[in-house]
Motif scaffolding. Structure first.
Motif, PDB file in Angstrom:
ATOM      1  N   ILE A  48       0.846  -1.193   0.000  1.00 36.05           N
ATOM      2  CA  ILE A  48       0.000   0.000   0.000  1.00 36.05           C
ATOM      3  C   ILE A  48       0.881   1.242   0.000  1.00 36.05           C
ATOM      4  N   ALA A  49       1.779   1.312   0.962  1.00 37.41           N
ATOM      5  CA  ALA A  49       2.678   2.469   1.076  1.00 37.41           C
ATOM      6  C   ALA A  49       3.587   2.584  -0.147  1.00 37.41           C
ATOM      7  N   SER A  50       4.082   1.466  -0.632  1.00 37.52           N
ATOM      8  CA  SER A  50       5.009   1.480  -1.771  1.00 37.52           C
ATOM      9  C   SER A  50       4.342   1.983  -3.039  1.00 37.52           C
ATOM     10  N   ASN A  51       3.116   1.554  -3.284  1.00 32.97           N
ATOM     11  CA  ASN A  51       2.405   2.020  -4.478  1.00 32.97           C
ATOM     12  C   ASN A  51       2.082   3.506  -4.388  1.00 32.97           C
ATOM     13  N   LEU A  52       1.731   3.980  -3.205  1.00 27.35           N
ATOM     14  CA  LEU A  52       1.497   5.415  -3.042  1.00 27.35           C
ATOM     15  C   LEU A  52       2.775   6.191  -3.334  1.00 27.35           C
ATOM     16  N   ALA A  53       3.899   5.701  -2.824  1.00 32.38           N
ATOM     17  CA  ALA A  53       5.180   6.370  -3.055  1.00 32.38           C
ATOM     18  C   ALA A  53       5.556   6.335  -4.534  1.00 32.38           C
ATOM     19  N   GLU A  54       5.426   5.173  -5.148  1.00 34.03           N
ATOM     20  CA  GLU A  54       5.804   5.055  -6.560  1.00 34.03           C
ATOM     21  C   GLU A  54       4.934   5.934  -7.448  1.00 34.03           C
ATOM     22  N   GLY A  55       3.668   6.043  -7.116  1.00 34.13           N
ATOM     23  CA  GLY A  55       2.761   6.858  -7.913  1.00 34.13           C
ATOM     24  C   GLY A  55       3.156   8.316  -7.977  1.00 34.13           C
ATOM     25  N   THR A  56       3.756   8.817  -6.906  1.00 34.22           N
ATOM     26  CA  THR A  56       4.151  10.231  -6.906  1.00 34.22           C
ATOM     27  C   THR A  56       5.297  10.509  -7.866  1.00 34.22           C
ATOM     28  N   SER A  57       6.024   9.479  -8.265  1.00 33.52           N
ATOM     29  CA  SER A  57       7.160   9.680  -9.170  1.00 33.52           C
ATOM     30  C   SER A  57       6.741   9.668 -10.641  1.00 33.52           C
ATOM     31  N   ARG A  58       5.492   9.337 -10.889  1.00 33.34           N
ATOM     32  CA  ARG A  58       5.005   9.263 -12.268  1.00 33.34           C
ATOM     33  C   ARG A  58       4.648  10.653 -12.794  1.00 33.34           C
ATOM     34  N   ILE A  59       4.745  10.799 -14.097  1.00 37.57           N
ATOM     35  CA  ILE A  59       4.548  12.108 -14.702  1.00 37.57           C
ATOM     36  C   ILE A  59       3.088  12.378 -15.032  1.00 37.57           C
ATOM     37  N   THR A  60       2.434  11.416 -15.652  1.00 39.32           N
ATOM     38  CA  THR A  60       1.053  11.669 -16.070  1.00 39.32           C
ATOM     39  C   THR A  60       0.074  11.360 -14.940  1.00 39.32           C
ATOM     40  N   GLN A  61      -1.051  12.046 -14.978  1.00 42.23           N
ATOM     41  CA  GLN A  61      -2.088  11.808 -13.978  1.00 42.23           C
ATOM     42  C   GLN A  61      -2.647  10.388 -14.107  1.00 42.23           C
ATOM     43  N   LYS A  62      -2.681   9.885 -15.336  1.00 42.63           N
ATOM     44  CA  LYS A  62      -3.159   8.521 -15.559  1.00 42.63           C
ATOM     45  C   LYS A  62      -2.253   7.519 -14.840  1.00 42.63           C
ATOM     46  N   HIS A  66      -3.122   5.171 -11.606  1.00 42.00           N
ATOM     47  CA  HIS A  66      -2.922   3.720 -11.683  1.00 42.00           C
ATOM     48  C   HIS A  66      -2.311   3.190 -10.385  1.00 42.00           C
ATOM     49  N   PHE A  67      -1.307   3.883  -9.874  1.00 37.15           N
ATOM     50  CA  PHE A  67      -0.663   3.426  -8.642  1.00 37.15           C
ATOM     51  C   PHE A  67      -1.549   3.642  -7.423  1.00 37.15           C
ATOM     52  N   SER A  68      -2.408   4.652  -7.470  1.00 38.01           N
ATOM     53  CA  SER A  68      -3.403   4.809  -6.405  1.00 38.01           C
ATOM     54  C   SER A  68      -4.389   3.653  -6.440  1.00 38.01           C
ATOM     55  N   THR A  69      -4.748   3.229  -7.634  1.00 34.30           N
ATOM     56  CA  THR A  69      -5.637   2.075  -7.781  1.00 34.30           C
ATOM     57  C   THR A  69      -4.969   0.816  -7.235  1.00 34.30           C
ATOM     58  N   MET A  70      -3.693   0.656  -7.511  1.00 35.40           N
ATOM     59  CA  MET A  70      -2.951  -0.500  -6.992  1.00 35.40           C
ATOM     60  C   MET A  70      -2.907  -0.458  -5.462  1.00 35.40           C
ATOM     61  N   ALA A  71      -2.698   0.728  -4.893  1.00 36.09           N
ATOM     62  CA  ALA A  71      -2.682   0.871  -3.435  1.00 36.09           C
ATOM     63  C   ALA A  71      -4.049   0.511  -2.859  1.00 36.09           C
ATOM     64  N   PHE A  72      -5.121   0.966  -3.526  1.00 37.28           N
ATOM     65  CA  PHE A  72      -6.470   0.640  -3.079  1.00 37.28           C
ATOM     66  C   PHE A  72      -6.704  -0.868  -3.141  1.00 37.28           C
ATOM     67  N   SER A  73      -6.260  -1.496  -4.203  1.00 36.79           N
ATOM     68  CA  SER A  73      -6.417  -2.950  -4.345  1.00 36.79           C
ATOM     69  C   SER A  73      -5.698  -3.689  -3.230  1.00 36.79           C
ATOM     70  N   SER A  74      -4.508  -3.238  -2.890  1.00 42.63           N
ATOM     71  CA  SER A  74      -3.762  -3.860  -1.790  1.00 42.63           C
ATOM     72  C   SER A  74      -4.478  -3.650  -0.459  1.00 42.63           C
ATOM     73  N   THR A  75      -5.147  -2.519  -0.322  1.00 46.33           N
ATOM     74  CA  THR A  75      -5.922  -2.256   0.886  1.00 46.33           C
ATOM     75  C   THR A  75      -7.060  -3.260   1.018  1.00 46.33           C
ATOM     76  N   MET A  76      -7.738  -3.522  -0.086  1.00 42.16           N
ATOM     77  CA  MET A  76      -8.830  -4.503  -0.067  1.00 42.16           C
ATOM     78  C   MET A  76      -8.294  -5.921   0.161  1.00 42.16           C
ATOM     79  N   GLU A  77      -7.147  -6.212  -0.408  1.00 44.37           N
ATOM     80  CA  GLU A  77      -6.521  -7.516  -0.183  1.00 44.37           C
ATOM     81  C   GLU A  77      -6.192  -7.689   1.296  1.00 44.37           C
TER      82      GLU A  77
END
Length: 120
Positions: A48-62, A66-77
């Motif tokens: 969860i934390a790693s995907n949030l961190a990685e998402g901030t390094s991405r350039i496009t909002q898309k 995507h990484f916020s979605t991955m963090a959310f998925s890990s939260t549900m898992e």
């Protein structure tokens, strides 16, 4: 000391707190679960934390969303794993309620972050 943008995110800070809680709670799990549920829950909380961190390094909002979605998925898992832990009596009612409340708070914040990213 310089802080990266992810370190300033409240939801990332909350997710780091969650990692600590999961590690402490899972210490009491049966030894035979060390490579099972204990490992899965720990990895999931870190994800969860790693995907949030990685998402901030991405350039496009898309990409960011995507990484916020991955963090959310890990939260549900992780929520699923918490439910299983409760059903197997690895955690008590207090720990279960604490984890569920923490996961609900984080999932709401991730959704808000993702929605903001998609609107830009």
């Amino acid at each position: 000391m310089y802080k990266h943008s992810f370190e300033k995110l409240e939801v990332w800070q909350d997710s780091i707190d969650l990692v600590e809680v999961v590690y402490k709670i899972s210490e009491s799990f049966p030894v035979e679960e060390r490579f099972g549920l204990t490992n899965q829950m720990r990895r999931c909380s870190v994800s969860i934390a790693s995907n949030l961190a990685e998402g901030t390094s991405r350039i496009t909002q898309k990409d960011k969303s995507h990484f916020s979605t991955m963090a959310f998925s890990s939260t549900m898992e992780l929520l699923n794993q918490v439910i299983i832990s409760k059903r197997l009596n690895f955690i008590d009612d207090e720990a279960y309620k604490k984890l569920r409340a923490h996961l609900l708070m984080i999932s709401n914040k991730i959704n808000a972050l993702r929605n903001a990213q998609l609107k830009k």
